[in-house]
Design a protein around this motif. Structure first.
Motif, PDB file in Angstrom:
ATOM      1  N   VAL A  13       0.882  -1.163   0.000  1.00  0.00           N
ATOM      2  CA  VAL A  13       0.000   0.000   0.000  1.00  0.00           C
ATOM      3  C   VAL A  13       0.916   1.208   0.000  1.00  0.00           C
ATOM      4  N   MET A  14       0.768   2.059  -1.008  1.00  0.00           N
ATOM      5  CA  MET A  14       1.659   3.211  -1.133  1.00  0.00           C
ATOM      6  C   MET A  14       0.899   4.514  -0.912  1.00  0.00           C
ATOM      7  N   VAL A  15       1.486   5.339  -0.081  1.00  0.00           N
ATOM      8  CA  VAL A  15       0.930   6.647   0.253  1.00  0.00           C
ATOM      9  C   VAL A  15       1.980   7.689  -0.083  1.00  0.00           C
ATOM     10  N   PRO A  16       1.657   8.661  -0.926  1.00  0.00           N
ATOM     11  CA  PRO A  16       2.649   9.701  -1.236  1.00  0.00           C
ATOM     12  C   PRO A  16       2.938  10.546   0.001  1.00  0.00           C
ATOM     13  N   LEU A  17       4.201  10.670   0.331  1.00  0.00           N
ATOM     14  CA  LEU A  17       4.579  11.432   1.518  1.00  0.00           C
ATOM     15  C   LEU A  17       4.891  12.892   1.210  1.00  0.00           C
ATOM     16  N   ASP A  18       4.632  13.323  -0.026  1.00  0.00           N
ATOM     17  CA  ASP A  18       4.880  14.722  -0.355  1.00  0.00           C
ATOM     18  C   ASP A  18       3.680  15.609  -0.007  1.00  0.00           C
ATOM     19  N   ASN A  19       2.619  15.019   0.538  1.00  0.00           N
ATOM     20  CA  ASN A  19       1.471  15.784   1.007  1.00  0.00           C
ATOM     21  C   ASN A  19       1.936  16.673   2.159  1.00  0.00           C
TER      22      ASN A  19
ATOM     23  N   TYR B  37       2.597  15.366   5.692  1.00  0.00           N
ATOM     24  CA  TYR B  37       3.677  14.429   5.981  1.00  0.00           C
ATOM     25  C   TYR B  37       5.069  15.003   5.762  1.00  0.00           C
ATOM     26  N   VAL B  38       5.151  16.145   5.109  1.00  0.00           N
ATOM     27  CA  VAL B  38       6.454  16.731   4.800  1.00  0.00           C
ATOM     28  C   VAL B  38       7.162  17.147   6.088  1.00  0.00           C
ATOM     29  N   HIS B  39       8.439  16.890   6.155  1.00  0.00           N
ATOM     30  CA  HIS B  39       9.309  17.279   7.266  1.00  0.00           C
ATOM     31  C   HIS B  39       8.978  16.585   8.588  1.00  0.00           C
ATOM     32  N   THR B  40       8.319  15.462   8.512  1.00  0.00           N
ATOM     33  CA  THR B  40       8.065  14.741   9.756  1.00  0.00           C
ATOM     34  C   THR B  40       9.133  13.664   9.926  1.00  0.00           C
ATOM     35  N   PRO B  41       9.670  13.534  11.126  1.00  0.00           N
ATOM     36  CA  PRO B  41      10.685  12.499  11.349  1.00  0.00           C
ATOM     37  C   PRO B  41      10.068  11.108  11.476  1.00  0.00           C
ATOM     38  N   ARG B  42       8.733  11.031  11.649  1.00  0.00           N
ATOM     39  CA  ARG B  42       8.055   9.746  11.830  1.00  0.00           C
ATOM     40  C   ARG B  42       6.856   9.662  10.880  1.00  0.00           C
ATOM     41  N   PRO B  43       7.098   9.278   9.620  1.00  0.00           N
ATOM     42  CA  PRO B  43       6.006   9.269   8.633  1.00  0.00           C
ATOM     43  C   PRO B  43       4.850   8.337   8.992  1.00  0.00           C
TER      44      PRO B  43
ATOM     45  N   ALA C 147      -1.892   9.507  12.331  1.00  0.00           N
ATOM     46  CA  ALA C 147      -2.511  10.615  13.062  1.00  0.00           C
ATOM     47  C   ALA C 147      -3.442  11.436  12.180  1.00  0.00           C
ATOM     48  N   VAL C 148      -3.028  11.732  10.956  1.00  0.00           N
ATOM     49  CA  VAL C 148      -3.807  12.665  10.131  1.00  0.00           C
ATOM     50  C   VAL C 148      -4.205  12.114   8.771  1.00  0.00           C
ATOM     51  N   GLY C 149      -3.739  10.934   8.427  1.00  0.00           N
ATOM     52  CA  GLY C 149      -4.064  10.340   7.131  1.00  0.00           C
ATOM     53  C   GLY C 149      -5.151   9.303   7.246  1.00  0.00           C
ATOM     54  N   GLY C 150      -5.323   8.578   6.164  1.00  0.00           N
ATOM     55  CA  GLY C 150      -6.327   7.528   6.172  1.00  0.00           C
ATOM     56  C   GLY C 150      -6.417   6.839   4.831  1.00  0.00           C
ATOM     57  N   SER C 151      -7.420   6.000   4.699  1.00  0.00           N
ATOM     58  CA  SER C 151      -7.611   5.220   3.480  1.00  0.00           C
ATOM     59  C   SER C 151      -7.688   6.087   2.231  1.00  0.00           C
ATOM     60  N   GLY C 152      -8.240   7.263   2.368  1.00  0.00           N
ATOM     61  CA  GLY C 152      -8.370   8.162   1.225  1.00  0.00           C
ATOM     62  C   GLY C 152      -7.042   8.671   0.692  1.00  0.00           C
ATOM     63  N   ASP C 153      -5.971   8.532   1.457  1.00  0.00           N
ATOM     64  CA  ASP C 153      -4.645   8.974   1.025  1.00  0.00           C
ATOM     65  C   ASP C 153      -3.904   7.920   0.218  1.00  0.00           C
ATOM     66  N   VAL C 154      -4.430   6.712   0.176  1.00  0.00           N
ATOM     67  CA  VAL C 154      -3.744   5.624  -0.524  1.00  0.00           C
ATOM     68  C   VAL C 154      -3.738   5.922  -2.019  1.00  0.00           C
ATOM     69  N   ASP C 155      -2.547   5.879  -2.606  1.00  0.00           N
ATOM     70  CA  ASP C 155      -2.383   6.142  -4.033  1.00  0.00           C
ATOM     71  C   ASP C 155      -2.341   4.852  -4.840  1.00  0.00           C
ATOM     72  N   THR C 156      -1.602   3.856  -4.356  1.00  0.00           N
ATOM     73  CA  THR C 156      -1.388   2.625  -5.109  1.00  0.00           C
ATOM     74  C   THR C 156      -1.501   1.428  -4.179  1.00  0.00           C
TER      75      THR C 156
END
Length: 180
Positions: free
Chosen positions: A87-93, A96-102, A108-117
């Motif tokens: 399951v791939m989630v783009p971390l350039d949102n 998620y940018v500049h977080t030491p713990r993706p 915390a703030v993402g979900g199923s709707g963020d899944v790209d692939t």
């Protein structure tokens, strides 16, 4: 088991606890939401931010669940000879940018709707956030047609009222379009 507070107790006893997306008393749409609930709910209930860490929640939804099903040789982790389910989630949102713990940020703030692939057994099932194996617009049209039929026949809702609701809530904004 979430509301029983048993999950932390079972884990303290060294027992495996896994997550699933079915049979839940509360409606959470997918595995990311289940992982978030396991992580945040129990930590909050016990006032202990280390009780279920994000990596624990990930394990509960992957390799621990596979072990519970006795499929650990086939699924649950990335290793040679296992099914490569990804399951791939783009971390350039921006979330998620500049977080030491993706992983923590995603839970915390993402979900199923963020899944790209999504790749299952080497087959791409979701690409760019859209299903590849079926026509989503046709599925929506079929669902709306069934909903309309049920509402008119069983609930005796007048067609005009259904049209109004569809016009306010559909992605297409047309309301009745392919649904008739």
């Amino acid at each position: 088991m979430t509301e029983t507070r048993l999950i932390p107790e079972l884990r303290r006893e060294g027992l495996d606890v896994s997550l699933s997306t079915d049979g839940q008393p509360l409606v959470f749409p997918g595995m990311p939401e289940q992982m978030r609930a396991a992580w945040q709910t129990h930590n909050e209930m016990y006032a202990d931010p280390t009780l279920v860490r994000p990596t624990d929640a990930l394990a509960m939804g992957t390799w621990i669940a596979a072990r519970g099903l006795r499929w650990e040789e086939e699924i649950g982790s990335l290793a040679p000879g296992k099914q490569a389910d990804l399951v791939m989630v783009p971390l350039d949102n921006w979330r998620y940018v500049h977080t030491p713990r993706p992983l923590e940020a995603f839970l915390a703030v993402g979900g199923s709707g963020d899944v790209d692939t999504v790749v299952v057994g080497g087959r791409v099932l979701v690409e760019s956030g859209r299903a590849t194996g079926f026509d989503e617009e046709q599925l929506l049209a079929d669902y709306e047609r069934a909903l309309r039929s049920y509402s008119e026949r069983c609930l005796k809702v007048p067609g005009e009222k259904i049209d109004e609701v569809f016009a306010r809530t559909t992605r297409r904004g047309a309301g009745t379009g392919a649904a008739r």
